[in-house]
Design an enzyme around this catalytic site. Structure first.
Site, PDB file in Angstrom:
ATOM      1  N   ARG A  77       7.080  -1.141   2.645  1.00 10.23           N
ATOM      2  CA  ARG A  77       5.717  -1.543   2.300  1.00 10.23           C
ATOM      3  C   ARG A  77       5.173  -2.527   3.321  1.00 10.23           C
ATOM      4  O   ARG A  77       4.007  -2.446   3.723  1.00 10.23           O
ATOM      5  CB  ARG A  77       5.706  -2.165   0.901  1.00 10.23           C
ATOM      6  CG  ARG A  77       4.366  -2.729   0.464  1.00 10.23           C
ATOM      7  CD  ARG A  77       4.484  -3.391  -0.893  1.00 10.23           C
ATOM      8  NE  ARG A  77       3.249  -4.015  -1.317  1.00 10.23           N
ATOM      9  CZ  ARG A  77       2.814  -5.212  -0.947  1.00 10.23           C
ATOM     10  NH1 ARG A  77       3.547  -5.928  -0.094  1.00 10.23           N
ATOM     11  NH2 ARG A  77       1.667  -5.700  -1.376  1.00 10.23           N
ATOM     12  N   GLU A  78       6.007  -3.499   3.725  1.00 12.22           N
ATOM     13  CA  GLU A  78       5.590  -4.469   4.741  1.00 12.22           C
ATOM     14  C   GLU A  78       5.264  -3.763   6.047  1.00 12.22           C
ATOM     15  O   GLU A  78       4.283  -4.100   6.726  1.00 12.22           O
ATOM     16  CB  GLU A  78       6.700  -5.491   4.952  1.00 12.22           C
ATOM     17  CG  GLU A  78       6.977  -6.359   3.731  1.00 12.22           C
ATOM     18  CD  GLU A  78       8.181  -7.261   3.921  1.00 12.22           C
ATOM     19  OE1 GLU A  78       8.820  -7.166   4.990  1.00 12.22           O
ATOM     20  OE2 GLU A  78       8.496  -8.049   3.017  1.00 12.22           O
ATOM     21  N   LEU A  79       6.100  -2.782   6.390  1.00 16.38           N
ATOM     22  CA  LEU A  79       5.883  -2.051   7.640  1.00 16.38           C
ATOM     23  C   LEU A  79       4.550  -1.310   7.599  1.00 16.38           C
ATOM     24  O   LEU A  79       3.805  -1.291   8.585  1.00 16.38           O
ATOM     25  CB  LEU A  79       7.042  -1.074   7.869  1.00 16.38           C
ATOM     26  CG  LEU A  79       6.964  -0.215   9.137  1.00 16.38           C
ATOM     27  CD1 LEU A  79       6.892  -1.095  10.374  1.00 16.38           C
ATOM     28  CD2 LEU A  79       8.183   0.710   9.223  1.00 16.38           C
TER      29      LEU A  79
END
Length: 288
Positions: A77-79
């Site tokens: 998700r961060e990526l």
């Protein structure tokens, strides 16, 4: 537009102990502002909101791609958030760090990441990786300091040098403070004691009243246990022209270092009280 942090570190928790924490600490020692979960998350804060703020408020995102990272949903998700920023801002944001993975494994996980210039960690320490990141995220720091100086900053030598320098400054400042209460120096004057042969002494007076001349005591500090008590003076009272004058004569050697002005009043007791008030003022301890 300036950012709150220089770099956001996206990682799997399993890589934290052996690599990510040392990397974050090394970057911090180099002067980089790092968004890292252990540094930036506070008890009671919203995890997702804090991470979103870190993603949006960081100049770059260092993505530690490892076998653990590839198995996680949260780092993915961060990526995706960092990829969205790259597309929107049309500039490089993601800085991949390959930790125990091959190019083929990264290609299978994310073809765009495999195409991006990455920092491989094989044979490198977290400190080495930090220096590689520093050149990108804070080129001003990287080019300001020679390599040897950056390495000193990493291993703590620069901090120890600074501590030694601060200790030296403290020692220097101690010479300008009262040795009993640390009151600051008020004045320093060269006083001539023999005009014929030109002999002078340097008299230093501190805010507490402590005075010394070329190392010799002139007046005690009120915090010095040797400061004379009022009982170490004999009071002599004289009447002249309707006024009373009270003189404090020292009875002890210590009392000789404290000169009290005479008290003048319309009664004997008031003259004595005036001398006592002068003593209390002289004996009052200095407070910063």
């Amino acid at each position: 537009m300036s950012k709150d942090w220089d770099v956001f570190i996206s990682h799997a928790s399993e890589d934290q102990e052996d690599f990510v924490r040392p990397l974050a600490l090394a970057l911090t020692q180099l002067g980089v502002k790092v968004w890292y979960s252990e540094f930036s998350l506070e008890v009671g804060s919203s995890l997702s909101r804090s991470i979103d703020q870190g993603l949006a408020g960081s100049g770059y995102g260092a993505v530690v791609i490892s076998p653990y990272f590839m198995q996680k949903k949260w780092p993915e998700r961060e990526l995706r958030g960092l990829v969205a920023r790259e597309i929107e801002e049309e500039q490089k944001v993601i800085l991949p760090i390959w930790l125990g993975v091959t190019k083929q494994e990264v290609l299978n996980f994310s073809p765009p990441l495999a195409d991006t210039m990455a920092i491989p960690t094989e044979g490198m320490s977290a400190e080495d990786v930090a220096l590689g990141l520093l050149k990108i995220v804070r080129p001003d720091i990287y080019h300001k300091h020679p390599r040897a100086e950056l390495e000193k900053m990493l291993n703590g030598e620069a901090l120890r040098d600074l501590q030694d320098e601060l200790e030296y400054v403290r020692d220097e400042l101690a010479q300008y403070q009262c040795p009993y209460c640390e009151a600051p120096l008020s004045s320093r004057n060269d006083v001539e004691i023999d005009s014929e042969i030109g002999v002078e002494v340097t008299v230093e007076t501190f805010a507490c009243g402590y005075t010394s001349g070329d190392g010799g005591l002139e007046r005690f500090c009120p915090s010095d246990p040797k400061f004379p008590k009022f009982e170490e003076f004999t009071l002599e009272v004289r009447e002249s022209g309707g006024q009373w004058r009270c003189y404090a004569r020292p009875k002890t050697k210590n009392a000789q270092h404290l000169s009290l002005l005479r008290g003048v009043a319309w009664s004997e007791q008031e003259a004595k009280d005036e001398v006592f008030r002068r003593y209390e003022k002289a004996a009052k301890k200095w407070r910063p």
